[in-house]
Design an enzyme around this catalytic site. Structure first.
Site, PDB file in Angstrom:
ATOM      1  N   GLU A   1       0.833  -1.198   0.000  1.00 47.68           N
ATOM      2  CA  GLU A   1       0.000   0.000   0.000  1.00 47.68           C
ATOM      3  C   GLU A   1       0.874   1.256   0.000  1.00 47.68           C
ATOM      4  O   GLU A   1       1.860   1.349   0.737  1.00 47.68           O
ATOM      5  CB  GLU A   1      -0.898  -0.002   1.243  1.00 47.68           C
ATOM      6  CG  GLU A   1      -1.800   1.200   1.372  1.00 47.68           C
ATOM      7  CD  GLU A   1      -2.598   1.209   2.672  1.00 47.68           C
ATOM      8  OE1 GLU A   1      -3.645   1.867   2.710  1.00 47.68           O
ATOM      9  OE2 GLU A   1      -2.160   0.547   3.637  1.00 47.68           O
TER      10      GLU A   1
ATOM     11  N   LYS B   1      -9.809   0.736  -1.692  1.00 50.77           N
ATOM     12  CA  LYS B   1      -9.871   0.485  -0.259  1.00 50.77           C
ATOM     13  C   LYS B   1     -11.249   0.888   0.246  1.00 50.77           C
ATOM     14  O   LYS B   1     -11.714   2.005   0.008  1.00 50.77           O
ATOM     15  CB  LYS B   1      -8.769   1.266   0.459  1.00 50.77           C
ATOM     16  CG  LYS B   1      -8.614   0.929   1.930  1.00 50.77           C
ATOM     17  CD  LYS B   1      -7.388   1.628   2.523  1.00 50.77           C
ATOM     18  CE  LYS B   1      -7.148   1.221   3.970  1.00 50.77           C
ATOM     19  NZ  LYS B   1      -5.920   1.850   4.519  1.00 50.77           N
TER      20      LYS B   1
ATOM     21  N   CYS C   1      -5.068  -3.291   3.336  1.00 53.10           N
ATOM     22  CA  CYS C   1      -4.696  -2.995   4.720  1.00 53.10           C
ATOM     23  C   CYS C   1      -5.851  -3.117   5.712  1.00 53.10           C
ATOM     24  O   CYS C   1      -6.254  -4.203   6.088  1.00 53.10           O
ATOM     25  CB  CYS C   1      -4.043  -1.618   4.775  1.00 53.10           C
ATOM     26  SG  CYS C   1      -3.106  -1.314   6.298  1.00 53.10           S
TER      27      CYS C   1
END
Length: 550
Positions: free
Chosen positions: A277, A352, A386
């Site tokens: 990321e 995300k 993440c």
């Protein structure tokens, strides 16, 4: 007639390449085949395959005739037949093995796949398309349960050394890499070995002095009398980049480092490579005079440039790339996005979904709303960025859609933040009976606000059952050091475990008392608006900045 003409001299990849496809050759491809063949054999005065010859090859053995297209243009071809090799032996000519170009030598009862042609249009060399054709031939050989692949290969650089070296000496020097031959060196690097030297194999090949190398690749899966049963890909190789945050003075220097990792991982014939990321955060150093919110938006300038680079790398190095994530502005909103760049040139974007409080407070990032499983040539995959891995519902929805490998690019500053990602990744692997691969950034960026320290230990997690490691960890990198981690994932083990494992986390769900379902993106707009209003106070100062208003 010219055969096995390959030139692997490196060229700069065509920046306009958007799509690469390998499929069965069709007769309506002939005009493109003919034009590309003329360009490939400019220095050779042999004849070009006629349309009738191509038609006959397609009729008698359609699976053996392959074409590679770039942007739907025919730029390369591989032609082959099946022969009963004992009828010819090692001492044969090109005319004999092809039935004097009638292909009457082909038989479905044969045991060897014989290559009679490979060429790539010179404008498209450097994209490793010939390697793809060779790999496709190997897969065909395995699928048809044939003993080996054999062909006569030219040695077109021999004429430069014929005054001082005999053919055998020349071959040995090419093997030891003292001499580079654009055809023989390429074939040796693709796991072919020289059976013997052939004399007068292709009369008129003056560059090779009419010599040829009889080359062979052995099918280690071959079992006599068991041809034509299908072979399914069961093992996937993944490479994870544990990226060292460092200063890059230019965009080109960053791309150099990216290409180094992709080239290295592709060299191990990996199917996937995963970047972390926000790995491109070092480029924010040039915007350090701006506020944090302004700097991250300035970084979006590089996102589409990097995306196009990754598409090119995926094609050039024949590997599927998960690009980690980068900031991206769409309709005035700032997102954290990444791309799946497939090796056929196709691309998909993921976003995300859950953003951390720090991402909201410092940068004003908003979460996406789309969740899907991606089909690839190496299985069904999911990608969560993440913080998303800490929400079990997402991975479960993907598992219910058939996901086998979950890729997680992450960025964590402290060890306890990393522990959340690691422990949740292991949990997702166990509860969804899948592989989970995580890759993060390490090191320090003293000149980039909000990105000063990072901690990571990239790893591949497995379910916890007898067929897998007892601790559920397939492989892990050294903590907080730049590294590449490569692991082989046996997809067949997942399929067996889901039916016959000690426990059945997917099958044993009590759907009579609870359920999980995915809403369509924007299908509950009211909920999203309500969520946005809750965040409004947190981001008010950020969205009022001039850079965001613009």
């Amino acid at each position: 007639m010219p055969r096995s003409k390959l030139n692997t001299k490196t060229h700069q990849a065509n920046p306009d390449v958007k799509k690469v496809e390998i499929r069965a050759l069709r007769i309506d491809d002939y005009l493109g085949l003919r034009n590309s063949m003329k360009e490939a054999y400019k220095s050779w005065h042999g004849s070009i395959w006629s349309e009738e010859q191509i038609r006959r090859l397609i009729n008698i053995f359609p699976e053996g005739q392959m074409v590679v297209l770039v942007n739907d243009k025919v730029v390369g071809v591989a032609l082959s037949i099946i022969v009963n090799y004992d009828n010819f032996g090692d001492d044969h000519t090109y005319q004999e093995i092809t039935g004097y170009y009638t292909f009457n030598s082909h038989t479905s009862e044969g045991d060897v796949l014989y290559g009679i042609e490979v060429f790539i249009h010179p404008d498209y060399r450097g994209l490793r398309l010939a390697r793809r054709l060779y790999d496709a031939r190997k897969e065909l050989c395995e699928r048809l349960k044939l003993k080996s692949i054999v062909f006569g290969g030219r040695i077109p650089n021999y004429h430069s050394y014929s005054a001082t070296l005999n053919p055998r000496q020349y071959i040995e020097k090419v093997k030891s890499k003292e001499i580079y031959d654009q055809v023989l060196s390429f074939q040796l690097s693709n796991e072919f070995h020289v059976i013997k030297l052939l004399n007068d194999y292709m009369p008129g090949d003056h560059e090779s002095k009419e010599y040829a190398t009889l080359m062979e690749w052995n099918n280690v899966l071959y079992v006599k009398d068991s041809k034509y049963s299908p072979v399914r890909k069961s093992s996937v190789r993944v490479g994870l980049v544990q990226w060292q945050m460092r200063s890059f003075k230019t965009f080109e220097m960053l791309c150099e480092q990216i290409e180094f990792f992709i080239d290295s991982v592709a060299g191990y014939k990996s199917d996937f490579i995963l970047f972390p990321e926000l790995f491109n955060a070092p480029l924010m150093a040039e915007f350090n005079s701006q506020t944090q919110a302004e700097a991250i938006r300035s970084l979006t300038y590089y996102t589409e440039l990097l995306r196009d680079k990754f598409i090119n790398y995926a094609i050039m190095f024949n590997i599927n790339i998960i690009t980690g994530s980068m900031p991206f502005i769409r309709r005035g909103q700032l997102y954290n996005v990444g791309y799946l760049c497939r090796r056929d040139g196709s691309i998909e974007r993921y976003t995300k979904i859950h953003v951390t409080p720090n991402e909201v407070d410092a940068w004003g990032i908003v979460g996406g709303s789309k969740l899907k499983v991606f089909d690839t040539d190496a299985g069904k995959i999911g990608i969560l960025v993440c913080y998303d891995i800490e929400f079990p519902e997402l991975a479960r929805l993907l598992a219910l859609q058939g996901m086998e490998i979950l890729f997680v690019p992450f960025l964590t500053d402290t060890q306890n933040a990393f522990t959340r990602v690691k422990c949740c990744g292991q949990a997702r692997a166990i509860e969804n009976e899948c592989f989970v691969a995580i890759a993060g950034c390490v090191g320090n960026l003293p000149k980039v606000h909000n990105m000063d320290i990072q901690y990571a230990q990239s790893a591949v997690f497995t379910p916890a059952d007898f067929a897998f490691p007892t601790n559920g960890i397939k492989a892990e990198a050294t903590p907080n050091s730049e590294a590449v981690l490569i692991a082989d994932l046996e997809l067949d083990l997942l399929r067996k475990m889901r039916l016959h494992g000690s426990v059945h986390n997917l099958l044993d769900r009590r759907t009579d008392i609870y359920e999980l379902r995915q809403l369509k993106p924007n299908g509950r707009l009211g909920i999203l608006i309500e969520h946005a209003k809750k965040q409004e106070n947190k981001v008010k100062d950020i969205i009022d900045t001039p850079i965001l208003k613009s």
